[in-house]
Design a protein around this motif. Structure first.
Motif, PDB file in Angstrom:
ATOM      1  N   ALA A 285      18.957  72.582  30.713  1.00  0.00           N
ATOM      2  CA  ALA A 285      19.665  71.327  30.421  1.00  0.00           C
ATOM      3  C   ALA A 285      18.851  70.155  30.949  1.00  0.00           C
ATOM      4  O   ALA A 285      18.054  70.298  31.877  1.00  0.00           O
ATOM      5  CB  ALA A 285      21.034  71.354  31.090  1.00  0.00           C
ATOM      6  N   LYS A 286      19.071  68.998  30.357  1.00  0.00           N
ATOM      7  CA  LYS A 286      18.538  67.754  30.921  1.00  0.00           C
ATOM      8  C   LYS A 286      19.411  67.417  32.125  1.00  0.00           C
ATOM      9  O   LYS A 286      20.639  67.533  32.048  1.00  0.00           O
ATOM     10  CB  LYS A 286      18.647  66.638  29.888  1.00  0.00           C
ATOM     11  N   LYS A 287      18.781  66.970  33.203  1.00  0.00           N
ATOM     12  CA  LYS A 287      19.572  66.792  34.419  1.00  0.00           C
ATOM     13  C   LYS A 287      19.522  65.367  34.978  1.00  0.00           C
ATOM     14  O   LYS A 287      18.448  64.777  35.098  1.00  0.00           O
ATOM     15  CB  LYS A 287      19.094  67.769  35.497  1.00  0.00           C
ATOM     16  N   VAL A 288      20.693  64.875  35.301  1.00  0.00           N
ATOM     17  CA  VAL A 288      20.784  63.599  36.010  1.00  0.00           C
ATOM     18  C   VAL A 288      21.539  63.894  37.310  1.00  0.00           C
ATOM     19  O   VAL A 288      22.620  64.471  37.283  1.00  0.00           O
ATOM     20  CB  VAL A 288      21.581  62.557  35.188  1.00  0.00           C
ATOM     21  N   PHE A 289      20.933  63.546  38.441  1.00  0.00           N
ATOM     22  CA  PHE A 289      21.606  63.769  39.727  1.00  0.00           C
ATOM     23  C   PHE A 289      22.137  62.436  40.248  1.00  0.00           C
ATOM     24  O   PHE A 289      21.412  61.434  40.265  1.00  0.00           O
ATOM     25  CB  PHE A 289      20.610  64.337  40.766  1.00  0.00           C
ATOM     26  N   VAL A 290      23.378  62.446  40.673  1.00  0.00           N
ATOM     27  CA  VAL A 290      23.966  61.245  41.261  1.00  0.00           C
ATOM     28  C   VAL A 290      24.316  61.600  42.710  1.00  0.00           C
ATOM     29  O   VAL A 290      24.976  62.608  42.960  1.00  0.00           O
ATOM     30  CB  VAL A 290      25.211  60.795  40.470  1.00  0.00           C
ATOM     31  N   VAL A 291      23.843  60.794  43.635  1.00  0.00           N
ATOM     32  CA  VAL A 291      23.772  61.253  45.018  1.00  0.00           C
ATOM     33  C   VAL A 291      24.525  60.318  45.979  1.00  0.00           C
ATOM     34  O   VAL A 291      24.413  59.092  45.883  1.00  0.00           O
ATOM     35  CB  VAL A 291      22.285  61.357  45.451  1.00  0.00           C
ATOM     36  N   SER A 292      25.266  60.928  46.903  1.00  0.00           N
ATOM     37  CA  SER A 292      25.967  60.150  47.949  1.00  0.00           C
ATOM     38  C   SER A 292      25.085  59.971  49.176  1.00  0.00           C
ATOM     39  O   SER A 292      24.077  60.654  49.332  1.00  0.00           O
ATOM     40  CB  SER A 292      27.184  60.911  48.457  1.00  0.00           C
ATOM     41  N   ALA A 293      25.553  59.144  50.073  1.00  0.00           N
ATOM     42  CA  ALA A 293      24.898  58.999  51.369  1.00  0.00           C
ATOM     43  C   ALA A 293      25.021  60.296  52.170  1.00  0.00           C
ATOM     44  O   ALA A 293      25.889  61.117  51.891  1.00  0.00           O
ATOM     45  CB  ALA A 293      25.564  57.871  52.139  1.00  0.00           C
ATOM     46  N   PHE A 294      24.154  60.484  53.155  1.00  0.00           N
ATOM     47  CA  PHE A 294      24.310  61.623  54.054  1.00  0.00           C
ATOM     48  C   PHE A 294      25.669  61.519  54.735  1.00  0.00           C
ATOM     49  O   PHE A 294      26.228  60.417  54.901  1.00  0.00           O
ATOM     50  CB  PHE A 294      23.213  61.633  55.130  1.00  0.00           C
ATOM     51  N   HIS A 295      26.139  62.683  55.136  1.00  0.00           N
ATOM     52  CA  HIS A 295      27.467  62.773  55.713  1.00  0.00           C
ATOM     53  C   HIS A 295      27.693  61.779  56.865  1.00  0.00           C
ATOM     54  O   HIS A 295      26.914  61.744  57.815  1.00  0.00           O
ATOM     55  CB  HIS A 295      27.663  64.212  56.213  1.00  0.00           C
ATOM     56  N   GLY A 296      28.730  60.980  56.761  1.00  0.00           N
ATOM     57  CA  GLY A 296      29.117  60.079  57.853  1.00  0.00           C
ATOM     58  C   GLY A 296      28.366  58.751  57.902  1.00  0.00           C
ATOM     59  O   GLY A 296      28.721  57.865  58.687  1.00  0.00           O
ATOM     60  N   ILE A 297      27.340  58.586  57.072  1.00  0.00           N
ATOM     61  CA  ILE A 297      26.504  57.380  57.180  1.00  0.00           C
ATOM     62  C   ILE A 297      27.257  56.121  56.730  1.00  0.00           C
ATOM     63  O   ILE A 297      27.190  55.077  57.376  1.00  0.00           O
ATOM     64  CB  ILE A 297      25.194  57.561  56.369  1.00  0.00           C
ATOM     65  N   THR A 298      27.977  56.222  55.628  1.00  0.00           N
ATOM     66  CA  THR A 298      28.704  55.036  55.140  1.00  0.00           C
ATOM     67  C   THR A 298      29.691  54.531  56.198  1.00  0.00           C
ATOM     68  O   THR A 298      29.810  53.331  56.432  1.00  0.00           O
ATOM     69  CB  THR A 298      29.424  55.363  53.816  1.00  0.00           C
ATOM     70  N   ASP A 299      30.380  55.477  56.823  1.00  0.00           N
ATOM     71  CA  ASP A 299      31.330  55.088  57.881  1.00  0.00           C
ATOM     72  C   ASP A 299      30.605  54.363  59.021  1.00  0.00           C
ATOM     73  O   ASP A 299      31.082  53.356  59.537  1.00  0.00           O
ATOM     74  CB  ASP A 299      32.016  56.330  58.472  1.00  0.00           C
ATOM     75  N   LEU A 300      29.457  54.921  59.405  1.00  0.00           N
ATOM     76  CA  LEU A 300      28.686  54.302  60.489  1.00  0.00           C
ATOM     77  C   LEU A 300      28.245  52.892  60.128  1.00  0.00           C
ATOM     78  O   LEU A 300      28.358  51.956  60.931  1.00  0.00           O
ATOM     79  CB  LEU A 300      27.437  55.130  60.776  1.00  0.00           C
ATOM     80  N   LEU A 301      27.737  52.736  58.906  1.00  0.00           N
ATOM     81  CA  LEU A 301      27.257  51.421  58.465  1.00  0.00           C
ATOM     82  C   LEU A 301      28.391  50.399  58.511  1.00  0.00           C
ATOM     83  O   LEU A 301      28.217  49.270  58.971  1.00  0.00           O
ATOM     84  CB  LEU A 301      26.698  51.515  57.036  1.00  0.00           C
ATOM     85  N   LEU A 302      29.553  50.833  58.056  1.00  0.00           N
ATOM     86  CA  LEU A 302      30.692  49.923  58.032  1.00  0.00           C
ATOM     87  C   LEU A 302      31.088  49.521  59.451  1.00  0.00           C
ATOM     88  O   LEU A 302      31.319  48.339  59.751  1.00  0.00           O
ATOM     89  CB  LEU A 302      31.868  50.612  57.312  1.00  0.00           C
ATOM     90  N   LYS A 303      31.114  50.515  60.320  1.00  0.00           N
ATOM     91  CA  LYS A 303      31.488  50.243  61.710  1.00  0.00           C
ATOM     92  C   LYS A 303      30.522  49.239  62.342  1.00  0.00           C
ATOM     93  O   LYS A 303      30.928  48.310  63.043  1.00  0.00           O
ATOM     94  CB  LYS A 303      31.472  51.566  62.489  1.00  0.00           C
ATOM     95  N   MET A 304      29.251  49.428  62.063  1.00  0.00           N
ATOM     96  CA  MET A 304      28.259  48.513  62.631  1.00  0.00           C
ATOM     97  C   MET A 304      28.460  47.096  62.106  1.00  0.00           C
ATOM     98  O   MET A 304      28.501  46.132  62.862  1.00  0.00           O
ATOM     99  CB  MET A 304      26.840  48.983  62.274  1.00  0.00           C
ATOM    100  N   ALA A 305      28.581  46.986  60.780  1.00  0.00           N
ATOM    101  CA  ALA A 305      28.704  45.662  60.176  1.00  0.00           C
ATOM    102  C   ALA A 305      29.925  44.923  60.717  1.00  0.00           C
ATOM    103  O   ALA A 305      29.905  43.702  60.869  1.00  0.00           O
ATOM    104  CB  ALA A 305      28.795  45.790  58.656  1.00  0.00           C
ATOM    105  N   GLN A 306      30.955  45.686  61.021  1.00  0.00           N
ATOM    106  CA  GLN A 306      32.195  45.036  61.486  1.00  0.00           C
ATOM    107  C   GLN A 306      32.196  44.737  62.978  1.00  0.00           C
ATOM    108  O   GLN A 306      33.076  44.047  63.475  1.00  0.00           O
ATOM    109  CB  GLN A 306      33.400  45.928  61.144  1.00  0.00           C
ATOM    110  N   ASN A 307      31.225  45.296  63.693  1.00  0.00           N
ATOM    111  CA  ASN A 307      31.229  45.129  65.152  1.00  0.00           C
ATOM    112  C   ASN A 307      29.875  44.676  65.676  1.00  0.00           C
ATOM    113  O   ASN A 307      29.389  45.164  66.693  1.00  0.00           O
ATOM    114  CB  ASN A 307      31.613  46.453  65.838  1.00  0.00           C
ATOM    115  N   LEU A 308      29.274  43.732  64.984  1.00  0.00           N
ATOM    116  CA  LEU A 308      27.912  43.338  65.354  1.00  0.00           C
ATOM    117  C   LEU A 308      27.832  42.655  66.715  1.00  0.00           C
ATOM    118  O   LEU A 308      26.768  42.583  67.321  1.00  0.00           O
ATOM    119  CB  LEU A 308      27.303  42.442  64.276  1.00  0.00           C
ATOM    120  N   GLU A 309      28.973  42.172  67.208  1.00  0.00           N
ATOM    121  CA  GLU A 309      28.927  41.505  68.514  1.00  0.00           C
ATOM    122  C   GLU A 309      28.636  42.491  69.649  1.00  0.00           C
ATOM    123  O   GLU A 309      28.172  42.105  70.709  1.00  0.00           O
ATOM    124  CB  GLU A 309      30.205  40.697  68.760  1.00  0.00           C
ATOM    125  N   PHE A 310      28.909  43.785  69.391  1.00  0.00           N
ATOM    126  CA  PHE A 310      28.604  44.770  70.431  1.00  0.00           C
ATOM    127  C   PHE A 310      27.202  45.316  70.211  1.00  0.00           C
ATOM    128  O   PHE A 310      27.004  46.388  69.643  1.00  0.00           O
ATOM    129  CB  PHE A 310      29.629  45.913  70.395  1.00  0.00           C
TER     130      PHE A 310
END
Ligand code: ASP
Ligand code: MG
Length: 469
Positions: free
Chosen positions: A32-57
């Protein structure tokens, strides 16, 4: 030739073994012709969000930045041969992207976390993971191309929860993806980042949390519209076999749903089947593009997976789900009979308070209307109603539980008779119920303390235990 669009989530990208499995899957789908659609590594999106929301720390931010770097570098060191071309390219990519992320953080410190910045920050997860997977496939001798989805998925301006503009997206897919896919000389795997898009101006947007499934379906739909080949299917690789008829928390030996149609699946996704993003089906239903949910650990599985298409097992109930924390509010008044606009008034005040109403029941006598809101919203909702309803109305409320029963079979009288007879035997009283016209879902309201018993009774009556499934 079949085109298969496969989504790999964070749990498919955890170590060398997992990357090897992806390689194995590319072999299984060799033809078959293949297209892969890929997520972030486990837990990374949560970490990024936490950082962006708490930059004062800043200490915390530095710690998390180091953690994100480590998580990616560890995988790179694990899956590539040291100092090989792909190893170096992947490491450089991580380095460069993390510097860009640092820059974004200093902008946010200066200007505040505008919705645009949040999406930009969250996009890094997929930009990192997908590039690494693409390099990995190349390192194994496969021809593979990395396409960040902000180049192809054009969305409206709703940051954090953007909606694709299909006409514009289709043009991009036609220009950037189809020539690669339809090249007869090369068998190119296309690696697309999940979750992200861009608006017309060029700012990065995201499709809502868990949006990579949605990306897979958007890409499938555009390929269907623009490509020559209409033989397209989507596979979402998950850490479960597929959709289950009931949460194993209530019934441990829950039955796997093998064939389910789009309408049924939509109902189930809306009731919180976490395995499937509710927006996915909207993109593929009209084109009748089939979607399979499969277990990443069992890529060769022939029978035990879920297939969403226009085919269904009519006799099978597709889902029994529960809302455990809900409040039912009832408005009663003799003067409601034939008075236009009372319901409008009630729902308007709910909307004004950003309270979502999930269930409505009114008998045709019109003297009483019940509706359901989240338990956490109940105080706000009740106070709002008190403020607008005159003394001629009586207001009552109660914490309750809801059971939703979904499937084509719900349309049969017999199914309802079965449910009520079984509950009656155990003296469980249904306090309110609702099913809109020809809707494949019946919602019943019961006392909270009856939930576990009731859901088991309904499950045993309608589904029972299917050995081996
Ligand atoms: N990484 C994004 C999220 O965690 C999108 C996805 O995983 O589907 O929400
Ligand atoms: Mg994720």
């Amino acid at each position: 030739m079949t085109i298969v669009i496969m989504k790999f989530g964070g749990s498919c990208l955890v170590n060398k073994k997992a990357f090897n499995k992806i390689l194995k899957i590319t072999k299984i789908y060799e033809n078959a012709k293949k297209v892969f659609v890929v997520s972030a590594f486990h837990g990374i999106t949560d970490l990024l969000l936490k950082m962006a929301q708490n930059l004062e720390f800043s200490k915390e931010v530095d710690k998390n930045m180091a953690l994100i770097e480590k998580k990616h570098i560890d995988i790179i060191e694990n899956i590539f041969e040291e100092d090989s071309l792909h190893y170096i390219k992947a490491k450089d990519w991580v380095d460069n992207k993390l510097s860009e992320l640092e820059e974004a953080f200093s902008d946010i410190r200066e200007f505040g976390l505008e919705p645009y910045y949040q999406d930009y920050v969250l996009s890094f997860g997929e930009i990192l993971s997908t590039y690494i997977l693409n390099e990995y496939l190349q390192s194994k001798g496969l021809d593979s191309e990395f396409i960040p989805s902000n180049k192809i998925i054009i969305t409206n301006d709703e940051f954090n929860n953007a909606y694709p503009l299909y006409e514009l997206t289709n043009k991009r897919i036609k220009n950037l993806v189809i020539p690669l896919l339809e090249n007869p000389k090369k068998d190119t795997i296309i690696c697309i980042t999940g979750f992200i898009g861009r608006n017309k101006i060029g700012y990065i947007t995201t499709l809502g949390r868990g949006g990579t499934d949605y990306t897979a379906t958007i890409v499938a739909r555009s390929l269907y519209d623009m490509g020559k080949d209409k033989d397209i299917k989507i596979i979402l690789w998950k850490d479960v076999d597929g959709l289950l008829a009931i949460n194993p928390k209530y019934v441990p030996e829950a039955t796997l749903i093998k064939n389910i149609n789009y309408i049924e699946a939509k109902q189930i996704a809306n009731f919180g089947a976490k395995v499937l993003h509710p927006k996915c089906l909207e993109a593929i239903e009209k084109k009748k593009i089939p979607l399979e949910i499969r277990n990443f650990d069992k890529p060769l599985e022939k029978n035990n997976f879920t297939r969403i298409s226009d085919r269904t097992d009519k006799e099978q109930i597709k889902g029994i789900s529960a809302v455990e924390l809900a409040t039912i509010i009832t408005v009663i008044s003799g003067s409601m009979v034939d008075v236009p606009g009372v319901l409008a008034k009630i729902f308007k005040i709910m909307a004004k308070n950003k309270i979502s109403v999930s269930f409505v029941a009114q008998s045709s006598a019109e003297v009483s209307t019940s509706f359901l809101i989240k338990e956490e919203d109940s105080e706000k909702g009740i106070n709002a109603l008190k403020s607008i309803l005159s003394e001629f109305y009586e207001l009552s409320w109660k914490k309750v539980a809801v059971i939703n029963i979904t499937g084509q079979k719900v349309l049969e009288n017999k199914t309802k008779a079965q449910i009520f007879t079984a509950l009656d035997k155990k003296k469980i009283i249904v306090k309110a119920l609702s099913q809109s016209f020809e809707e494949l879902n019946l919602s019943i309201i019961i006392d909270k303390e009856n939930l576990i018993e009731a859901i088991n009774i309904i499950h045993d009556e309608l589904i029972g235990y299917e050995p081996g499934s």
